[in-house]
Write an enzyme that holds these catalytic residues in place. Structure first.
Site, PDB file in Angstrom:
ATOM      1  N   TRP A  74      11.192   5.956   8.654  1.00 56.79           N
ATOM      2  CA  TRP A  74      10.919   6.261   7.248  1.00 56.79           C
ATOM      3  C   TRP A  74      11.849   7.395   6.851  1.00 56.79           C
ATOM      4  O   TRP A  74      11.762   8.493   7.408  1.00 56.79           O
ATOM      5  CB  TRP A  74       9.464   6.700   7.030  1.00 56.79           C
ATOM      6  CG  TRP A  74       9.252   7.035   5.581  1.00 56.79           C
ATOM      7  CD1 TRP A  74       9.439   8.250   4.985  1.00 56.79           C
ATOM      8  CD2 TRP A  74       8.871   6.126   4.545  1.00 56.79           C
ATOM      9  NE1 TRP A  74       9.200   8.145   3.639  1.00 56.79           N
ATOM     10  CE2 TRP A  74       8.854   6.866   3.343  1.00 56.79           C
ATOM     11  CE3 TRP A  74       8.544   4.770   4.507  1.00 56.79           C
ATOM     12  CZ2 TRP A  74       8.515   6.276   2.125  1.00 56.79           C
ATOM     13  CZ3 TRP A  74       8.212   4.202   3.300  1.00 56.79           C
ATOM     14  CH2 TRP A  74       8.191   4.966   2.121  1.00 56.79           C
TER      15      TRP A  74
ATOM     16  N   GLY B 171       0.792  -1.223   0.000  1.00 62.15           N
ATOM     17  CA  GLY B 171       0.000   0.000   0.000  1.00 62.15           C
ATOM     18  C   GLY B 171       0.816   1.260   0.000  1.00 62.15           C
ATOM     19  O   GLY B 171       1.333   1.697  -1.023  1.00 62.15           O
ATOM     20  N   GLY B 172       0.937   1.889   1.177  1.00 69.78           N
ATOM     21  CA  GLY B 172       1.560   3.201   1.237  1.00 69.78           C
ATOM     22  C   GLY B 172       0.589   4.277   0.795  1.00 69.78           C
ATOM     23  O   GLY B 172      -0.572   4.007   0.454  1.00 69.78           O
ATOM     24  N   TRP B 173       1.030   5.507   0.801  1.00 70.89           N
ATOM     25  CA  TRP B 173       0.158   6.627   0.460  1.00 70.89           C
ATOM     26  C   TRP B 173      -0.419   6.495  -0.946  1.00 70.89           C
ATOM     27  O   TRP B 173      -1.609   6.713  -1.175  1.00 70.89           O
ATOM     28  CB  TRP B 173       0.921   7.942   0.596  1.00 70.89           C
ATOM     29  CG  TRP B 173       0.090   9.150   0.303  1.00 70.89           C
ATOM     30  CD1 TRP B 173       0.125   9.925  -0.825  1.00 70.89           C
ATOM     31  CD2 TRP B 173      -0.919   9.711   1.142  1.00 70.89           C
ATOM     32  NE1 TRP B 173      -0.788  10.945  -0.735  1.00 70.89           N
ATOM     33  CE2 TRP B 173      -1.454  10.845   0.462  1.00 70.89           C
ATOM     34  CE3 TRP B 173      -1.422   9.386   2.395  1.00 70.89           C
ATOM     35  CZ2 TRP B 173      -2.459  11.636   1.004  1.00 70.89           C
ATOM     36  CZ3 TRP B 173      -2.424  10.180   2.935  1.00 70.89           C
ATOM     37  CH2 TRP B 173      -2.940  11.291   2.244  1.00 70.89           C
TER      38      TRP B 173
ATOM     39  N   GLU C  62      -3.503   3.350   4.031  1.00 69.92           N
ATOM     40  CA  GLU C  62      -3.648   4.747   4.457  1.00 69.92           C
ATOM     41  C   GLU C  62      -4.861   5.390   3.773  1.00 69.92           C
ATOM     42  O   GLU C  62      -4.732   5.952   2.698  1.00 69.92           O
ATOM     43  CB  GLU C  62      -2.363   5.515   4.109  1.00 69.92           C
ATOM     44  CG  GLU C  62      -1.116   4.943   4.746  1.00 69.92           C
ATOM     45  CD  GLU C  62       0.137   5.775   4.447  1.00 69.92           C
ATOM     46  OE1 GLU C  62       0.023   7.005   4.210  1.00 69.92           O
ATOM     47  OE2 GLU C  62       1.227   5.198   4.459  1.00 69.92           O
TER      48      GLU C  62
ATOM     49  N   TYR D  82       5.347  11.227  12.563  1.00 72.93           N
ATOM     50  CA  TYR D  82       5.842  12.324  11.723  1.00 72.93           C
ATOM     51  C   TYR D  82       4.718  12.831  10.834  1.00 72.93           C
ATOM     52  O   TYR D  82       3.598  12.297  10.852  1.00 72.93           O
ATOM     53  CB  TYR D  82       7.030  11.851  10.883  1.00 72.93           C
ATOM     54  CG  TYR D  82       6.887  10.447  10.342  1.00 72.93           C
ATOM     55  CD1 TYR D  82       6.119  10.176   9.209  1.00 72.93           C
ATOM     56  CD2 TYR D  82       7.505   9.377  10.975  1.00 72.93           C
ATOM     57  CE1 TYR D  82       5.975   8.891   8.717  1.00 72.93           C
ATOM     58  CE2 TYR D  82       7.370   8.079  10.501  1.00 72.93           C
ATOM     59  CZ  TYR D  82       6.602   7.839   9.371  1.00 72.93           C
ATOM     60  OH  TYR D  82       6.463   6.566   8.899  1.00 72.93           O
ATOM     61  N   ASP D  83       5.037  13.868  10.066  1.00 71.53           N
ATOM     62  CA  ASP D  83       4.060  14.554   9.200  1.00 71.53           C
ATOM     63  C   ASP D  83       2.921  15.174  10.002  1.00 71.53           C
ATOM     64  O   ASP D  83       1.800  15.313   9.510  1.00 71.53           O
ATOM     65  CB  ASP D  83       3.483  13.605   8.134  1.00 71.53           C
ATOM     66  CG  ASP D  83       4.478  13.297   7.038  1.00 71.53           C
ATOM     67  OD1 ASP D  83       5.519  13.986   6.976  1.00 71.53           O
ATOM     68  OD2 ASP D  83       4.233  12.368   6.249  1.00 71.53           O
TER      69      ASP D  83
END
Length: 447
Positions: A425, A146-148, A205, A281-282
């Site tokens: 990351w 997956g991932g963003w 996500e 983070y983010d």
């Protein structure tokens, strides 16, 4: 250099211990600080695309010393098709089979110094990861799905009993059994990647919560995520009985309490997970109109947002929802977020900005290895020791980032909170000496 490094880490430990001990009590801070008997997880994401502009081949995990200090490498990412299957595709935006297993890796980039030949069954990153595991037999490699960008169709895969069974079976077939498609590069074939991956990391996500525009989102994602984990656990265990091996199952979880409630059934999901990594983070970035922290351990005094995000807020949020602290792994960034056109003077924090700071690959996003060179080039390092974050400012441009002092402080928080370890990351953001990974290893050394 080793005695200097030891003195530096000893000083950091003394300072950070005082800071953590002086922090206000929280759910996470209430845990005993004794070391974990079974050691800490030290998880690093290796990006498929890092071999290009960042010139970060798998070999650098070996030569930098990072591989010796990690327990898991998560390979980012595997894609999910619209009909809910794990698949590899060389089409633009759909995948990079060339990087994954087709590219003949030259001798100078190879873990063992031996060049790949064209069309071998397993070339590319997968082949190099296999060689890395031969050199570091305790290292586990996970396929992260997956991932963003590739969470678009997770909801389709998780929607029904039948779709979940088919999805999980396809992932096991492709990545654990290693049955790679033979595309135009000639590599692949039945069993080509068998033994490379030791488990599956789900990076959806986000379930029942907005992610990248275009993602399929359904209200039933929340319950279906739990059912998907159960199906993964069932099939992984069944396959493990055949191979006499335990295949790990992990997940990447959000820092936003609202996303926690919308997409996850709290305590239930941990029945199936070996552990979960938590976004650390983010929290802020150049999408905000003022400069801010992107990865602070605690919410800084004077923060313009109330409530605000922090690593501690994220961990406490999961603990409050029934997560076992011994299965929570805190995420740490190897990059910073930046703004330019900053006005208002002072140290630059919480000041208006006109937009993202210029950077190497993406405006507003820069690797640690680049940011570490800025002090002495017009930038000054600033710190909030209580909140656990650092930033760089030159009067116009502002970068929030984690340096070794911040990273070490976070490892002490992990120990005191009784968490399972640290995740990063991504590994290609570190310098050639793996300074940040070495810092995590030193901070989480069992003693």
């Amino acid at each position: 250099m080793r005695p200097f490094r030891h003195r530096r880490l000893t000083a950091l430990a003394a300072l950070s211990t005082m800071l953590v001990a002086a922090a206000p009590p929280t759910a996470a801070g209430a845990a005993e600080g004794s070391p974990r008997r079974d050691g800490y997880h030290r998880v690093g994401y290796f990006t498929q695309w890092g071999i290009y502009g960042r010139a970060f081949p798998v070999k650098k995990l070996d030569t930098s010393g990072a591989a010796d200090r990690l327990t898991h490498v998560n390979y980012a990412f595997g894609n999910v098709s619209e009909d809910g299957r794990c698949y590899v595709d060389g089409g633009p935006g759909e995948g990079d089979a060339w990087a994954d297993y087709q590219r003949p890796v030259p001798a100078e980039e190879s873990v063992d110094g031996v060049a790949d030949a064209w069309g071998e069954p397993l070339n590319g990153n997968f082949g190099q990861l296999a060689k890395l595991k031969e050199r570091h037999p305790d290292l586990k490699v996970m396929i992260s799905l997956g991932g963003w960008s590739w969470s678009t169709y997770f909801s389709n895969a998780a929607r029904t009993d039948a779709s979940r069974r088919a999805f999980v079976a396809s992932c096991i077939d492709l990545y654990l059994k290693g049955n790679l498609p033979v595309l135009d590069g000639g590599s692949g074939g039945p069993g080509a990647a068998a033994g490379v991956f030791d488990g599956v990391d789900l990076d959806w996500e986000w379930p029942n919560w907005p992610g990248e525009p275009g993602n399929v989102v359904r209200a039933e994602d929340r319950e279906n995520f739990t059912k998907l984990l159960a199906e993964f656990r069932r099939q992984l265990d069944a396959y493990g009985r055949q191979t006499r091996k335990h295949y790990a199952l992990t997940a990447f979880l959000p820092a936003n309490p609202a996303a926690m409630d919308a997409g996850y059934e709290g305590r239930k999901i941990f029945r199936y997970l070996d552990f979960a990594t938590v976004q650390g983070y983010d929290f802020h970035g150049s999408w905000d109109q003022v400069t801010d922290q992107q990865s602070a351990l605690r919410v800084p005094t004077g923060a313009p947002d109330n409530p605000d995000f922090s690593a501690e807020v994220a961990i406490d949020g999961w603990l409050a929802r029934g997560a076992p602290r011994g299965k929570l792994v805190l995420g740490i960034p190897y990059y910073g977020r930046g703004w330019t056109g900053v006005t208002g003077g002072g140290d630059g924090l919480f000041k208006p900005a006109t937009g993202p700071a210029p950077a190497t690959f993406e405006a507003g996003y820069e690797d640690y290895k680049q940011l570490k060179t800025l002090p002495g080039k017009g930038f000054t390092v600033h710190r909030d020791l209580r909140a656990g974050h650092a930033w760089l400012f030159d009067g116009t441009t502002f970068w929030t980032y984690d340096d070794p002092a911040v990273v070490f402080q976070k490892t002490l928080y992990i120990r005191r909170a009784g968490l399972a370890g640290a995740m990063v990351w991504s590994l290609d953001g570190d310098d050639d000496n793996a300074t940040l990974t070495r810092t995590i290893s030193a901070g989480l050394a069992t003693r």
